[in-house]
Design a protein around this motif. Structure first.
Motif, PDB file in Angstrom:
ATOM      1  N   PHE A   1       0.959  -1.096  -0.203  1.00  0.00           N
ATOM      2  CA  PHE A   1      -0.054   0.046   0.016  1.00  0.00           C
ATOM      3  C   PHE A   1       0.962   1.292  -0.169  1.00  0.00           C
ATOM      4  CE2 PHE A   1      -2.182   3.382   2.011  1.00  0.00           C
ATOM      5  CZ  PHE A   1      -3.610   3.354   1.550  1.00  0.00           C
ATOM      6  N   LEU A   2       1.879   1.332   0.924  1.00  0.00           N
ATOM      7  CA  LEU A   2       2.682   2.431   1.027  1.00  0.00           C
ATOM      8  C   LEU A   2       3.516   2.436  -0.228  1.00  0.00           C
ATOM      9  CD1 LEU A   2       3.464   2.772   4.936  1.00  0.00           C
ATOM     10  CD2 LEU A   2       1.736   4.049   3.325  1.00  0.00           C
ATOM     11  N   SER A   3       4.127   1.588  -0.637  1.00  0.00           N
ATOM     12  CA  SER A   3       4.953   1.539  -1.801  1.00  0.00           C
ATOM     13  C   SER A   3       4.389   2.092  -3.136  1.00  0.00           C
ATOM     14  CB  SER A   3       5.677  -0.047  -2.104  1.00  0.00           C
ATOM     15  OG  SER A   3       6.343  -0.394  -1.172  1.00  0.00           O
ATOM     16  N   ARG A   4       3.026   2.029  -2.982  1.00  0.00           N
ATOM     17  CA  ARG A   4       2.045   2.299  -4.203  1.00  0.00           C
ATOM     18  C   ARG A   4       1.831   3.986  -3.875  1.00  0.00           C
ATOM     19  NH1 ARG A   4      -3.636  -0.280  -6.164  1.00  0.00           N
ATOM     20  NH2 ARG A   4      -3.965   1.094  -8.087  1.00  0.00           N
ATOM     21  N   TYR A   5       1.407   4.388  -2.853  1.00  0.00           N
ATOM     22  CA  TYR A   5       0.962   5.565  -2.706  1.00  0.00           C
ATOM     23  C   TYR A   5       1.980   6.700  -2.093  1.00  0.00           C
ATOM     24  CZ  TYR A   5      -3.554   3.499  -3.932  1.00  0.00           C
ATOM     25  OH  TYR A   5      -4.467   2.950  -4.447  1.00  0.00           O
ATOM     26  N   LEU A   6       3.162   6.255  -1.449  1.00  0.00           N
ATOM     27  CA  LEU A   6       3.880   7.134  -0.555  1.00  0.00           C
ATOM     28  C   LEU A   6       5.113   7.268  -1.396  1.00  0.00           C
ATOM     29  CD1 LEU A   6       4.432   8.922   1.811  1.00  0.00           C
ATOM     30  CD2 LEU A   6       5.169   6.972   2.868  1.00  0.00           C
ATOM     31  N   LYS A   7       5.609   8.408  -2.257  1.00  0.00           N
ATOM     32  CA  LYS A   7       6.316   8.343  -3.288  1.00  0.00           C
ATOM     33  C   LYS A   7       7.414   9.589  -2.651  1.00  0.00           C
ATOM     34  CE  LYS A   7       4.631   5.583  -5.865  1.00  0.00           C
ATOM     35  NZ  LYS A   7       5.400   4.164  -6.345  1.00  0.00           N
ATOM     36  N   ARG A   8       8.624   9.323  -3.084  1.00  0.00           N
ATOM     37  CA  ARG A   8       9.699  10.538  -3.087  1.00  0.00           C
ATOM     38  C   ARG A   8       9.310  11.376  -4.201  1.00  0.00           C
ATOM     39  NH1 ARG A   8      14.966   8.744  -0.689  1.00  0.00           N
ATOM     40  NH2 ARG A   8      14.446   6.655   0.444  1.00  0.00           N
ATOM     41  N   THR A   9       9.829  12.719  -3.774  1.00  0.00           N
ATOM     42  CA  THR A   9       9.835  13.781  -4.655  1.00  0.00           C
ATOM     43  C   THR A   9      11.177  14.288  -4.874  1.00  0.00           C
ATOM     44  OG1 THR A   9       9.395  15.427  -2.899  1.00  0.00           O
ATOM     45  CG2 THR A   9       7.342  14.569  -3.629  1.00  0.00           C
ATOM     46  N   GLU A  10      11.427  14.636  -6.126  1.00  0.00           N
ATOM     47  CA  GLU A  10      12.779  15.208  -6.465  1.00  0.00           C
ATOM     48  C   GLU A  10      12.146  16.701  -7.306  1.00  0.00           C
ATOM     49  OE1 GLU A  10      14.757  12.410  -8.643  1.00  0.00           O
ATOM     50  OE2 GLU A  10      15.103  10.968  -6.873  1.00  0.00           O
ATOM     51  N   ASN A  11      12.875  17.768  -6.697  1.00  0.00           N
ATOM     52  CA  ASN A  11      12.801  19.169  -7.565  1.00  0.00           C
ATOM     53  C   ASN A  11      11.140  19.471  -7.554  1.00  0.00           C
ATOM     54  OD1 ASN A  11      15.516  19.386  -7.835  1.00  0.00           O
ATOM     55  ND2 ASN A  11      15.118  18.230  -9.896  1.00  0.00           N
ATOM     56  N   ASN A  12      10.408  18.937  -6.385  1.00  0.00           N
ATOM     57  CA  ASN A  12       8.897  19.067  -6.462  1.00  0.00           C
ATOM     58  C   ASN A  12       8.445  18.446  -7.375  1.00  0.00           C
ATOM     59  OD1 ASN A  12       9.137  21.028  -4.286  1.00  0.00           O
ATOM     60  ND2 ASN A  12       9.789  22.670  -5.783  1.00  0.00           N
ATOM     61  N   GLN A  13       8.810  17.338  -7.836  1.00  0.00           N
ATOM     62  CA  GLN A  13       8.135  16.548  -9.051  1.00  0.00           C
ATOM     63  C   GLN A  13       7.980  15.156  -8.069  1.00  0.00           C
ATOM     64  OE1 GLN A  13       6.803  17.426 -11.865  1.00  0.00           O
ATOM     65  NE2 GLN A  13       7.461  19.402 -11.432  1.00  0.00           N
ATOM     66  N   ILE A  14       6.817  14.427  -8.276  1.00  0.00           N
ATOM     67  CA  ILE A  14       6.562  13.015  -7.793  1.00  0.00           C
ATOM     68  C   ILE A  14       7.266  12.047  -8.545  1.00  0.00           C
ATOM     69  CG2 ILE A  14       4.649  11.283  -7.271  1.00  0.00           C
ATOM     70  CD1 ILE A  14       2.880  13.594  -6.883  1.00  0.00           C
ATOM     71  N   THR A  15       8.024  11.119  -8.063  1.00  0.00           N
ATOM     72  CA  THR A  15       8.685  10.110  -8.654  1.00  0.00           C
ATOM     73  C   THR A  15       7.903   8.821  -8.647  1.00  0.00           C
ATOM     74  OG1 THR A  15      10.243   9.501  -7.023  1.00  0.00           O
ATOM     75  CG2 THR A  15      10.842  11.384  -8.262  1.00  0.00           C
ATOM     76  N   GLU A  16       8.611   7.739  -9.274  1.00  0.00           N
ATOM     77  CA  GLU A  16       8.031   6.375  -9.103  1.00  0.00           C
ATOM     78  C   GLU A  16       8.769   5.602  -7.967  1.00  0.00           C
ATOM     79  OE1 GLU A  16       5.556   4.718 -10.326  1.00  0.00           O
ATOM     80  OE2 GLU A  16       4.952   6.891 -11.083  1.00  0.00           O
ATOM     81  N   LYS A  17       9.775   6.516  -7.118  1.00  0.00           N
ATOM     82  CA  LYS A  17      10.478   5.948  -6.019  1.00  0.00           C
ATOM     83  C   LYS A  17       9.696   5.804  -4.803  1.00  0.00           C
ATOM     84  CE  LYS A  17      14.967   7.614  -7.985  1.00  0.00           C
ATOM     85  NZ  LYS A  17      16.032   8.736  -7.874  1.00  0.00           N
ATOM     86  N   SER A  18       9.628   4.672  -3.998  1.00  0.00           N
ATOM     87  CA  SER A  18       8.783   4.635  -3.036  1.00  0.00           C
ATOM     88  C   SER A  18       9.491   5.284  -1.740  1.00  0.00           C
ATOM     89  CB  SER A  18       8.656   3.281  -2.433  1.00  0.00           C
ATOM     90  OG  SER A  18       8.303   2.990  -1.177  1.00  0.00           O
ATOM     91  N   ALA A  19       9.032   5.892  -0.724  1.00  0.00           N
ATOM     92  CA  ALA A  19       9.517   6.497   0.428  1.00  0.00           C
ATOM     93  C   ALA A  19       9.387   5.660   1.412  1.00  0.00           C
ATOM     94  CB  ALA A  19       8.659   7.897   0.612  1.00  0.00           C
ATOM     95  N   TYR A  20       8.894   4.532   1.373  1.00  0.00           N
ATOM     96  CA  TYR A  20       8.738   3.399   2.572  1.00  0.00           C
ATOM     97  C   TYR A  20       9.836   2.136   2.244  1.00  0.00           C
ATOM     98  CZ  TYR A  20       6.501   0.390   5.829  1.00  0.00           C
ATOM     99  OH  TYR A  20       6.399  -0.403   6.915  1.00  0.00           O
TER     100      TYR A  20
END
Length: 641
Positions: free
Chosen positions: A209-228
């Motif tokens: 669940f968190l891998s799908r919806y909680l994402k890292r941001t880079e330069n204020n852009q949402i990436t596909e990288k998980s933040a969990y």
């Protein structure tokens, strides 16, 4: 007068009030708290854990500069706890503070929610600890995560409360909770949680669940990288951060930092009044390596300790009665309550009781010390021989360079005579090195291979054997460069000094040694119609020295990343020649300037030596475009290829 005295006293009182009422002091600032534990970081700073039974809360402070008024709050747990257990450890190896807590849940909207349990780290950055450097390693169990969703979202539609929990267990990075609508637009944070709730997209599978919806941001852009990802160490989820509702303690040994975890089960007991309560009693303790001996965070459970169980004491607070450290070894009481295990450097040893394991460790260390002295003696013998060899080589190089400088003032006849003298000296030095130093090192390596050492010293023994082997290879390469084996073979088989020396074989070997030493790829290609030539010994010997000089120049001056060699047949008038083109992709340069440079002997040596054998050489180079060297070497004849 009395008025003046009164004003002074009043002023002093006002100054004292203003001057000191704002001064921080954690003892005064937290009057209901007492010091539960403290760790000294250095002579001027310490970590202090405060706890309050009345407020049912705890705090972790960083007291700086030896002053209890200069502090920073690193951590505060959720208040109104019913029970609480913690452990602290400061690793000087990694400058990291480890903090583990186990605490009771808070009741949120009638549901138990576990907030603070888990492992935290604080890194020492720029000489200080900071809350901003805190990382939490917590793999939320599915049932805990489902409780959080139910308490906040389903009960009260408190989307912000749910997000606060999610962010508390996420990576220490820039991140956002986001969901993509069918339109392709992103909804973020509370709006995203509401969308998931309304569309029944929630899953209690925490990781997915968190891998799908909680994402890292880079330069204020949402990436596909998980933040969990447990702060980039997802493998921790398999051990230290899994089943986090447990108590633990820290131990440090030669293998690194251990975290000893309690495994417990619920037991119902009846008190004196007849009331039944559920309490947790330890079933066993489990050792996990949290930080390795180099200070790297890990979750390694050595193979020998897989499924290993330490006899439980009454509770985790009495862990020291069944788990100890001694001379860098982790000592653990067996489940039988009598025998003891010792673990160090991958080896697990069992003895009948505590005294026997201590005696075993003492005896093992004495044996290791004795073997270490033996191996050190062997090492110094080898080192002495290698140094002697290097000194001989250095003397030869100095003599060779000096002769090169003197070489320019000699006639062609004298230069040939000098070359033959140098060649004989090279052969003598090469033979002496091979027959004495190399053979002696081989004998020492054989002795070391036969040396019996404890299992723990086997790696050290193997390292010495590898060093000796590498020394033999190095010396053999030196011997080959002084006098290639093909020259020796040709001299022994051709008394008439005619032409049976495999010059191209020597060039191939020199190229392989060059690539191995410099890590610069060196390839050899021959023309399609190339026919194998014959050379006289004199031509071959000079050609080898010329080729060695070319490779030395490339290594020292070119900064090349690749070398290509092209070999073909050629002819000048009636003389049959072998043409060798050496191409490097280095920095190139001005050939005229190089030739005029009095410190640049390499190119002039090549010209002098090629002239001695009646050959030709051409140089082509431009700054930053590499260099091409074309050698034309006279042959005695050709074989059909």
């Amino acid at each position: 007068m009395n008025k003046k005295i009164f004003c002074v006293i009043a002023g002093f009182i006002i100054f004292s009030t203003l001057g000191f009422s704002g001064e921080r002091d954690f003892v005064k600032d937290f009057p209901n708290f007492y010091v539960k534990s403290r760790i000294e970081v250095d002579s001027k700073s310490e970590i202090i854990e405060l706890h309050s039974d009345s407020e049912k809360a705890s705090k972790l402070l960083y007291s700086k500069n030896g002053n209890q008024s200069d502090y920073e709050i690193l951590f505060e747990n959720f208040a109104q706890e019913k029970w609480y257990d913690s452990a602290l450890f400061y690793s000087q190896k990694s400058d990291t503070l480890y903090f583990h807590i186990n605490t009771s849940p808070a009741v949120i909207n009638g549901i138990d929610v576990y907030f603070d349990a888990g492992l935290y780290t604080f890194s020492l950055e720029k000489g200080t600890f900071s809350k901003s450097e805190m990382k939490r390693y917590y793999a939320a169990e599915n049932w805990i995560f489902a409780q959080v969703w139910k308490a906040y979202v389903e009960k009260q539609k408190d989307f912000s409360g749910f997000l606060n929990f999610v962010y508390s267990i996420s990576d220490s990075c820039e991140k956002v909770f986001a969901v993509k609508e069918n339109t392709g637009n992103f909804l973020e944070n509370e709006a995203a949680v509401e969308y998931i709730f309304q569309n029944n997209l929630f899953s209690s599978d925490t990781s997915n669940f968190l891998s799908r919806y909680l994402k890292r941001t880079e330069n204020n852009q949402i990436t596909e990288k998980s933040a969990y990802t447990l702060n980039g160490v997802p493998e921790l989820a398999d051990s230290v951060c899994k089943n986090t509702l447990y108590s633990c303690r820290f131990f440090y040994t030669d293998d690194g930092l251990w975290i000893i975890r309690e495994h417990s089960s619920p037991v119902k007991i009846t008190d004196d009044s007849g009331k039944t309560h559920t309490v947790y009693k330890p079933d066993y303790f489990e050792p996990l390596l949290l930080e390795d001996k180099n200070g790297n965070l890990c979750r390694t459970q050595p193979e020998a300790l897989k499924n290993f169980k330490i006899n439980p004491s009454e509770n985790i607070k009495n862990l020291e009665t069944v788990c100890k450290t001694y001379k860098g070894t982790l000592l653990m009481e067996d489940m039988d309550g009598v025998s003891y295990w010792g673990f160090k450097k991958g080896e697990l040893t069992k003895k009948e009781n505590y005294n026997q394991i201590i005696s075993f460790i003492d005896q093992t260390q004495e044996n290791e010390a004795a073997n270490k002295i033996k191996m050190q003696n062997s090492f110094w013998e080898v080192t002495t021989l290698i140094l002697l060899c290097l000194c001989l080589t250095l003397i030869f190089i100095i003599t060779f360079v000096c002769s090169k400088k003197f070489d320019y003032h000699l006639s062609k006849k004298d230069k040939k005579l000098l070359f033959n003298i140098q060649d004989k000296e090279r052969s003598k030095i090469s033979k002496d090195l091979h027959d004495s130093v190399v053979q002696t090192i081989r004998a020492i390596r054989t002795d070391v291979e036969m040396l019996e050492v404890p299992q723990k010293e086997e790696n050290h023994k193997q390292n010495i054997i590898n060093d000796l082997t590498n020394s033999i290879i190095l010396l053999r390469n030196i011997c080959y460069n002084l006098t290639p084996a093909e020259i020796v073979l040709a001299e022994n088989s051709n008394a008439n000094n005619s032409a049976d020396l495999e010059l191209l074989s020597v060039i191939d070997t020199l190229c392989k040694q060059f690539s191995q030493k410099t890590k610069i790829p060196c390839t050899i290609n021959t023309a399609a119609d190339f026919k194998i030539p014959f050379f006289s010994l004199e031509v071959s010997k000079n050609s080898i020295r010329i080729f060695q000089e070319i490779l030395i120049n490339i290594e020292k001056h070119s900064f090349a990343t690749s070398v290509n060699i092209i070999i073909s047949n050629d002819q000048i008038e009636e003389q049959q020649m072998t043409k060798i083109i050496v191409i490097d992709d280095g920095i190139g340069g001005d050939i005229n300037a190089m030739m005029k440079n009095k410190h640049h002997f390499g190119l002039r040596n090549i010209v002098e030596n090629i002239n001695l054998i009646g050959g030709k050489v051409e140089f082509y180079a431009k700054p930053n475009e590499g260099m091409n060297i074309i050698l034309k070497i006279p042959c005695e004849g050709k074989n059909e290829s």
